[in-house]
Design an enzyme around this catalytic site. Structure first.
Site, PDB file in Angstrom:
ATOM      1  N   ASN A   1       0.877  -1.170   0.000  1.00 30.14           N
ATOM      2  CA  ASN A   1       0.000   0.000   0.000  1.00 30.14           C
ATOM      3  C   ASN A   1       0.914   1.220   0.000  1.00 30.14           C
ATOM      4  O   ASN A   1       1.504   1.562   1.018  1.00 30.14           O
ATOM      5  CB  ASN A   1      -0.896  -0.016   1.249  1.00 30.14           C
ATOM      6  CG  ASN A   1      -1.704   1.260   1.381  1.00 30.14           C
ATOM      7  OD1 ASN A   1      -1.749   2.076   0.466  1.00 30.14           O
ATOM      8  ND2 ASN A   1      -2.344   1.430   2.528  1.00 30.14           N
TER       9      ASN A   1
ATOM     10  N   LYS B   1       0.184   4.267  -0.308  1.00 31.27           N
ATOM     11  CA  LYS B   1      -0.425   5.479   0.251  1.00 31.27           C
ATOM     12  C   LYS B   1      -0.180   6.667  -0.699  1.00 31.27           C
ATOM     13  O   LYS B   1      -0.107   6.457  -1.911  1.00 31.27           O
ATOM     14  CB  LYS B   1       0.099   5.710   1.671  1.00 31.27           C
ATOM     15  CG  LYS B   1      -0.058   4.440   2.527  1.00 31.27           C
ATOM     16  CD  LYS B   1       0.193   4.623   3.972  1.00 31.27           C
ATOM     17  CE  LYS B   1      -0.013   3.292   4.688  1.00 31.27           C
ATOM     18  NZ  LYS B   1       0.161   3.365   6.127  1.00 31.27           N
TER      19      LYS B   1
ATOM     20  N   HIS C   1      -9.373   1.409   4.892  1.00 36.50           N
ATOM     21  CA  HIS C   1      -8.094   1.567   5.591  1.00 36.50           C
ATOM     22  C   HIS C   1      -8.267   2.500   6.792  1.00 36.50           C
ATOM     23  O   HIS C   1      -9.063   3.443   6.740  1.00 36.50           O
ATOM     24  CB  HIS C   1      -7.039   2.130   4.625  1.00 36.50           C
ATOM     25  CG  HIS C   1      -5.665   2.062   5.185  1.00 36.50           C
ATOM     26  ND1 HIS C   1      -5.184   3.002   6.058  1.00 36.50           N
ATOM     27  CD2 HIS C   1      -4.681   1.135   5.037  1.00 36.50           C
ATOM     28  CE1 HIS C   1      -3.946   2.661   6.419  1.00 36.50           C
ATOM     29  NE2 HIS C   1      -3.622   1.533   5.808  1.00 36.50           N
TER      30      HIS C   1
ATOM     31  N   GLU D   1      -6.565   4.839   7.830  1.00 38.97           N
ATOM     32  CA  GLU D   1      -6.342   6.266   7.529  1.00 38.97           C
ATOM     33  C   GLU D   1      -7.585   6.884   6.887  1.00 38.97           C
ATOM     34  O   GLU D   1      -7.878   8.059   7.099  1.00 38.97           O
ATOM     35  CB  GLU D   1      -5.096   6.422   6.639  1.00 38.97           C
ATOM     36  CG  GLU D   1      -3.822   6.193   7.443  1.00 38.97           C
ATOM     37  CD  GLU D   1      -2.666   5.596   6.641  1.00 38.97           C
ATOM     38  OE1 GLU D   1      -2.688   5.640   5.403  1.00 38.97           O
ATOM     39  OE2 GLU D   1      -1.733   5.070   7.291  1.00 38.97           O
TER      40      GLU D   1
ATOM     41  N   GLU E   1      -5.141  -4.696  10.555  1.00 45.31           N
ATOM     42  CA  GLU E   1      -4.101  -3.685  10.755  1.00 45.31           C
ATOM     43  C   GLU E   1      -4.355  -2.969  12.072  1.00 45.31           C
ATOM     44  O   GLU E   1      -5.156  -2.016  12.108  1.00 45.31           O
ATOM     45  CB  GLU E   1      -4.137  -2.668   9.611  1.00 45.31           C
ATOM     46  CG  GLU E   1      -3.907  -3.273   8.249  1.00 45.31           C
ATOM     47  CD  GLU E   1      -3.359  -2.249   7.265  1.00 45.31           C
ATOM     48  OE1 GLU E   1      -2.283  -2.500   6.726  1.00 45.31           O
ATOM     49  OE2 GLU E   1      -3.980  -1.194   7.070  1.00 45.31           O
TER      50      GLU E   1
ATOM     51  N   GLY F   1       2.814   2.440  10.699  1.00 43.92           N
ATOM     52  CA  GLY F   1       3.763   3.537  10.521  1.00 43.92           C
ATOM     53  C   GLY F   1       4.474   3.954  11.797  1.00 43.92           C
ATOM     54  O   GLY F   1       5.106   4.996  11.855  1.00 43.92           O
TER      55      GLY F   1
ATOM     56  N   SER G   1       3.705  -1.989  10.225  1.00 46.98           N
ATOM     57  CA  SER G   1       5.161  -2.074  10.398  1.00 46.98           C
ATOM     58  C   SER G   1       5.733  -3.453  10.077  1.00 46.98           C
ATOM     59  O   SER G   1       6.689  -3.897  10.704  1.00 46.98           O
ATOM     60  CB  SER G   1       5.564  -1.639  11.809  1.00 46.98           C
ATOM     61  OG  SER G   1       5.163  -0.306  12.042  1.00 46.98           O
TER      62      SER G   1
HETATM   63  P1  13P Z   1       3.266   0.450   7.598  1.00 45.94           P
HETATM   64  O1  13P Z   1       3.751  -0.862   7.041  1.00 45.94           O
HETATM   65  O2  13P Z   1       4.029   1.627   7.101  1.00 45.94           O
HETATM   66  O3  13P Z   1       3.133   0.396   9.082  1.00 45.94           O
HETATM   67  O4  13P Z   1       1.778   0.655   7.022  1.00 45.94           O
HETATM   68  C1  13P Z   1       0.879  -0.378   7.122  1.00 45.94           C
HETATM   69  C2  13P Z   1      -0.351  -0.019   6.378  1.00 45.94           C
HETATM   70  O5  13P Z   1      -1.067   0.898   6.732  1.00 45.94           O
HETATM   71  C3  13P Z   1      -0.653  -0.782   5.173  1.00 45.94           C
HETATM   72  O6  13P Z   1      -1.937  -0.506   4.710  1.00 45.94           O
END
Ligand code: 13P
Length: 254
Positions: free
Chosen positions: A9, A11, A95, A97, A168, A174, A214
């Site tokens: 992903n 982003k 997601h 976010e 997640e 992150g 992560s």
């Molecule tokens: P990270 O791997 O950067 O923690 O992000 C995970 C994520 O949100 C994947 O959709």
């Protein structure tokens, strides 16, 4: 036998030119990989150029969001048919976010999932996961169960079978703070149990449940040893060619 998925992903990162350069190198490095499904999810503006590069390769294309209507006055939105038209086979839905910054709810997740399933040929990757304070208040299972039941409301087992779920934990995204394999596995097993209740054991056994938060080469082995973890939805580590390739190479068929 569930084939692991390694989905990047990206982003809001990479221009179309950067994305094309990335997948051109990735394609070369993973060309012999057969036992894993590799997915990249660039920004909308890079979908078509990336699709051109990965066509006839073992890399699949995914988008990061989709709207629940087919067309019309929905400024800034993109439909499932439009994503298919751009070469997508997957789409991330719900997601954290999107939930945190853009008002995504279990109800809007449900609308998106239904529309995507109608547009045959596009696989939803449905994201769920608890926030830190929810985990600290021992609400993890309750939160995750509600997200699944509401997000998949009204779907038939045959539809549910077509989904990919991504667990997640928000506190691990992150932050560099990964769930331990034990923490992740207990939620993954729980999710499979709920899926079994709503769609039957045959269906729940087939669904891939990805871990996200992560995930990186240093922690992938413990996570992938878990019975109910079928790959990863990877943010930061999927933006670097070397780490994404090592994650792909690590995961074997189960
Ligand atoms: P990270 O791997 O950067 O923690 O992000 C995970 C994520 O949100 C994947 O959709």
């Amino acid at each position: 036998m569930r084939k692991p998925i390694l989905a990047g992903n990206w982003k809001m990162n990479m221009t179309a030119a950067e994305a094309v350069e990335f997948v051109s190198s990735l394609k070369e490095k993973v060309k012999d990989v057969t036992e894993r499904e590799i997915v990249v999810c660039p920004v909308f503006t890079a979908l078509r150029p990336v699709a051109e590069v990965i066509k006839a390769s073992n890399i699949h294309l995914g988008a990061q969001n989709v709207h629940w209507e087919e067309s019309g006055a929905f400024t800034g939105e993109v439909s499932a048919e439009m994503l298919k038209d751009s070469g997508c086979e997957f789409v991330i839905i719900g997601h954290s976010e999107r939930r945190q910054y853009f008002g995504e709810t279990d109800q809007t997740v449900n609308g998106r999932v239904k529309k995507v399933l109608e547009a045959d040929g596009l696989t939803p990757i449905v994201c769920i996961g608890e926030k830190l304070e929810e985990r600290e208040n021992e609400l993890t299972f309750k939160v995750v169960e509600t997200q699944i039941r509401e997000g998949l409301k009204g779907l038939k087992p045959d539809d549910i079978k077509k989904l990919v779920i991504a667990y997640e934990p928000v506190w691990a995204i992150g932050t560099g703070r990964t769930a331990t394999p034990q923490q992740a596995e207990e939620v993954h097993a729980f999710i499979r149990g709920i899926l079994s209740q709503i769609a039957g054991e045959g269906v729940s056994d087939e669904i891939r449940i990805l871990y996200g938060g992560s995930m990186k080469p240093e922690n992938v082995s413990g996570l992938m040893e878990c019975e109910n973890i079928d790959g990863g939805l990877i943010g930061g580590a999927a933006l670097k060619l070397d780490s994404f390739v090592s994650l792909i190479n690590y995961c074997t068929m189960r």
